[in-house]
Design a protein around this motif. Sequence first.
Motif, mmCIF file in Angstrom:
data_model
loop_
_atom_site.group_PDB
_atom_site.id
_atom_site.type_symbol
_atom_site.label_atom_id
_atom_site.label_comp_id
_atom_site.label_asym_id
_atom_site.label_seq_id
_atom_site.Cartn_x
_atom_site.Cartn_y
_atom_site.Cartn_z
ATOM 1 N N PRO A 1 0.810 -1.225 0.000
ATOM 2 C CA PRO A 1 0.000 0.000 0.000
ATOM 3 C C PRO A 1 0.842 1.274 0.000
ATOM 4 N N VAL A 2 2.126 1.164 0.324
ATOM 5 C CA VAL A 2 2.982 2.360 0.371
ATOM 6 C C VAL A 2 3.694 2.570 -0.972
ATOM 7 N N CYS A 3 4.401 1.552 -1.475
ATOM 8 C CA CYS A 3 5.218 1.729 -2.688
ATOM 9 C C CYS A 3 4.617 1.049 -3.912
ATOM 10 N N ASN A 4 3.558 0.285 -3.726
ATOM 11 C CA ASN A 4 2.862 -0.390 -4.823
ATOM 12 C C ASN A 4 3.644 -1.552 -5.436
ATOM 13 N N GLN A 5 4.702 -1.983 -4.800
ATOM 14 C CA GLN A 5 5.492 -3.117 -5.284
ATOM 15 C C GLN A 5 4.672 -4.405 -5.130
ATOM 16 N N PRO A 6 4.520 -5.205 -6.201
ATOM 17 C CA PRO A 6 3.828 -6.491 -6.049
ATOM 18 C C PRO A 6 4.662 -7.475 -5.227
ATOM 19 N N THR A 7 4.006 -8.288 -4.436
ATOM 20 C CA THR A 7 4.698 -9.307 -3.653
ATOM 21 C C THR A 7 3.789 -10.508 -3.450
ATOM 22 N N LEU B 1 13.818 -0.312 -0.627
ATOM 23 C CA LEU B 1 13.781 1.135 -0.408
ATOM 24 C C LEU B 1 12.503 1.580 0.305
ATOM 25 N N CYS B 2 11.553 0.655 0.467
ATOM 26 C CA CYS B 2 10.265 1.031 1.058
ATOM 27 C C CYS B 2 10.374 1.027 2.578
ATOM 28 N N LYS B 3 9.697 1.985 3.196
ATOM 29 C CA LYS B 3 9.757 2.056 4.663
ATOM 30 C C LYS B 3 8.808 1.047 5.316
ATOM 31 N N ARG B 4 7.860 0.481 4.556
ATOM 32 C CA ARG B 4 6.938 -0.502 5.098
ATOM 33 C C ARG B 4 7.523 -1.896 4.910
ATOM 34 N N ARG C 1 -5.278 -5.678 1.597
ATOM 35 C CA ARG C 1 -6.474 -4.841 1.608
ATOM 36 C C ARG C 1 -7.605 -5.575 0.899
ATOM 37 N N LEU C 2 -8.766 -5.622 1.540
ATOM 38 C CA LEU C 2 -9.940 -6.229 0.913
ATOM 39 C C LEU C 2 -11.005 -5.141 0.820
ATOM 40 N N THR C 3 -10.698 -4.157 -0.026
ATOM 41 C CA THR C 3 -11.486 -2.918 -0.041
ATOM 42 C C THR C 3 -12.927 -3.134 -0.499
ATOM 43 N N ASN C 4 -13.201 -4.234 -1.227
ATOM 44 C CA ASN C 4 -14.579 -4.485 -1.650
ATOM 45 C C ASN C 4 -15.369 -5.270 -0.605
ATOM 46 N N VAL C 5 -14.695 -5.684 0.453
ATOM 47 C CA VAL C 5 -15.350 -6.513 1.470
ATOM 48 C C VAL C 5 -15.608 -5.725 2.746
ATOM 49 N N THR C 6 -14.582 -5.037 3.245
ATOM 50 C CA THR C 6 -14.714 -4.352 4.529
ATOM 51 C C THR C 6 -13.685 -3.239 4.645
ATOM 52 N N ALA C 7 -13.887 -2.382 5.623
ATOM 53 C CA ALA C 7 -12.922 -1.321 5.915
ATOM 54 C C ALA C 7 -11.925 -1.836 6.949
ATOM 55 N N PRO C 8 -10.715 -1.260 6.987
ATOM 56 C CA PRO C 8 -9.758 -1.668 8.014
ATOM 57 C C PRO C 8 -10.371 -1.519 9.411
ATOM 58 N N ARG C 9 -10.189 -2.527 10.244
ATOM 59 C CA ARG C 9 -10.636 -2.559 11.641
ATOM 60 C C ARG C 9 -12.158 -2.575 11.815
ATOM 61 N N ALA C 10 -12.931 -2.653 10.737
ATOM 62 C CA ALA C 10 -14.392 -2.722 10.878
ATOM 63 C C ALA C 10 -14.808 -4.109 11.362
#
Length: 116
Positions: free
Chosen positions: A42-48, A84-87, A93-102
């Motif tokens: 979510p920070v650098c968009n690098q696939p993993t 190089l990413c700080k994360r 992320r399951l943005t179509n299912v739920t919000a973080p911590r919901a």
Amino acid sequence: MSVLTHLLPDSSNLILENCQLDKIKTQINLIVSAISRVVNCPVCNQPTQKIHSRYERLLADLPWADYSITLQLRVRKFFCINSLCKRRIFTERLTNVTAPRARKTLRLAQRLSVIG
Ligand SMILES: [Zn+2]
């Protein structure tokens, strides 16, 4: 099982692994996980696809007839492989299912806000 799969939120990305029906509590537990093998940081968009760990989230979903529905969502944590990413570690992320911590699915939250 295939009918159940179609009733899941975001059925293109969630797979039903198991379900448990409790007739006394009139409750159905659906054990689900995401299908996608590769996710982006979510920070650098690098696939993993390097999985760090898994944990479970319980989410209330829309009821089916007299049964309340709980999604037992197996969420994965991944390593960011970009040095190089700080994360270092992030949760998928399951943005179509739920919000973080919901504690509910998006579609249940939307339905409740319409009623309210
Ligand atoms: Zn990153």
